[in-house]
Design a protein around this motif. Structure first.
Motif, PDB file in Angstrom:
ATOM      1  N   LEU A  95       0.825  -1.211   0.000  1.00 21.39           N
ATOM      2  CA  LEU A  95       0.000   0.000   0.000  1.00 21.39           C
ATOM      3  C   LEU A  95       0.861   1.264   0.000  1.00 21.39           C
ATOM      4  N   TYR A  98       2.357   1.590  -3.418  1.00 17.29           N
ATOM      5  CA  TYR A  98       1.355   2.004  -4.411  1.00 17.29           C
ATOM      6  C   TYR A  98       1.119   3.508  -4.323  1.00 17.29           C
ATOM      7  N   LYS A  99       1.043   4.037  -3.112  1.00 18.03           N
ATOM      8  CA  LYS A  99       0.885   5.486  -2.946  1.00 18.03           C
ATOM      9  C   LYS A  99       2.083   6.234  -3.529  1.00 18.03           C
ATOM     10  N   LEU A 102       1.601   6.367  -7.251  1.00 13.81           N
ATOM     11  CA  LEU A 102       0.587   7.366  -7.599  1.00 13.81           C
ATOM     12  C   LEU A 102       1.161   8.775  -7.516  1.00 13.81           C
ATOM     13  N   TYR A 109      -5.625  10.824  -6.031  1.00 12.29           N
ATOM     14  CA  TYR A 109      -6.366   9.666  -5.543  1.00 12.29           C
ATOM     15  C   TYR A 109      -7.089  10.004  -4.251  1.00 12.29           C
ATOM     16  N   GLU A 111      -8.090   8.203  -0.696  1.00 13.99           N
ATOM     17  CA  GLU A 111      -7.728   7.062   0.161  1.00 13.99           C
ATOM     18  C   GLU A 111      -8.841   6.017   0.255  1.00 13.99           C
ATOM     19  N   LEU A 114      -8.443   3.168  -2.437  1.00 13.09           N
ATOM     20  CA  LEU A 114      -7.213   2.421  -2.608  1.00 13.09           C
ATOM     21  C   LEU A 114      -7.418   0.962  -2.218  1.00 13.09           C
TER      22      LEU A 114
END
Length: 119
Positions: A95, A98-99, A102, A109, A111, A114
Motif C-alpha cells: 500500500l 502504491y501510494k 501514484l 487519488y 484514500e 485504494l
C-alpha cells in the motif's frame, strides 16, 4: 495469466505475485483496451483458481487495478523490480509503495478507493 495475455496477442515480459497483489508487465498491442484485458485476466484467473479449488474460500480479486506505462529504456529495470518482489516488500508495504507510484506519476487519488489490506 500469461496465457490470457498471450491469447490477446500481447507480449508478457514479467509476472510475479505476493499474497496481497500481483505485478503483470507486458507489451500491449492497441487492439484491445486495458480495461477489457484486465477484466479478462481477473475474471478468468478467478474462475481458474475456484474451479481448481486452490483456495479454501471463494477467491475474488479486489475491485480495480493500477496501470503504469514505462519507456523501452526502463524495461529491464521493471523486470528486475518485479522478479525481486519478496526482497523489495521486506522494506516497504504494498500500500505504501502504491501510494508512492501514484505520487510519482502525479495521479490524484482518494484514500477511500485504494486497495485494502489482506484480512
Amino acid at each position: 495469466m500469461t496465457g490470457i495475455v498471450q491469447t490477446h496477442k500481447h507480449k508478457m515480459l514479467s509476472i510475479n505475485g505476493m499474497p496481497d497483489h500481483i505485478h503483470v508487465f507486458f507489451g500491449m498491442r492497441p487492439t484491445q483496451s486495458l480495461s477489457d484485458l484486465m477484466q479478462d485476466i481477473k475474471g478468468s484467473s478467478s474462475k481458474w483458481v475456484n474451479t481448481n479449488k486452490f483456495s479454501r474460500v471463494k477467491f475474488e480479486w479486489q475491485e480495480g487495478y493500477g496501470a503504469f506505462s514505462y519507456s523501452k529504456s526502463q524495461v529491464s529495470n521493471v523486470i528486475d523490480y518485479i522478479e525481486n518482489q519478496e526482497i523489495h516488500h521486506q522494506k516497504i508495504t504494498f500500500l505504501d509503495e502504491y501510494k508512492e507510484f501514484l505520487n510519482k506519476f502525479e495521479i490524484d487519488y482518494d484514500e477511500r478507493y485504494l486497495f485494502k489490506d489482506l484480512e
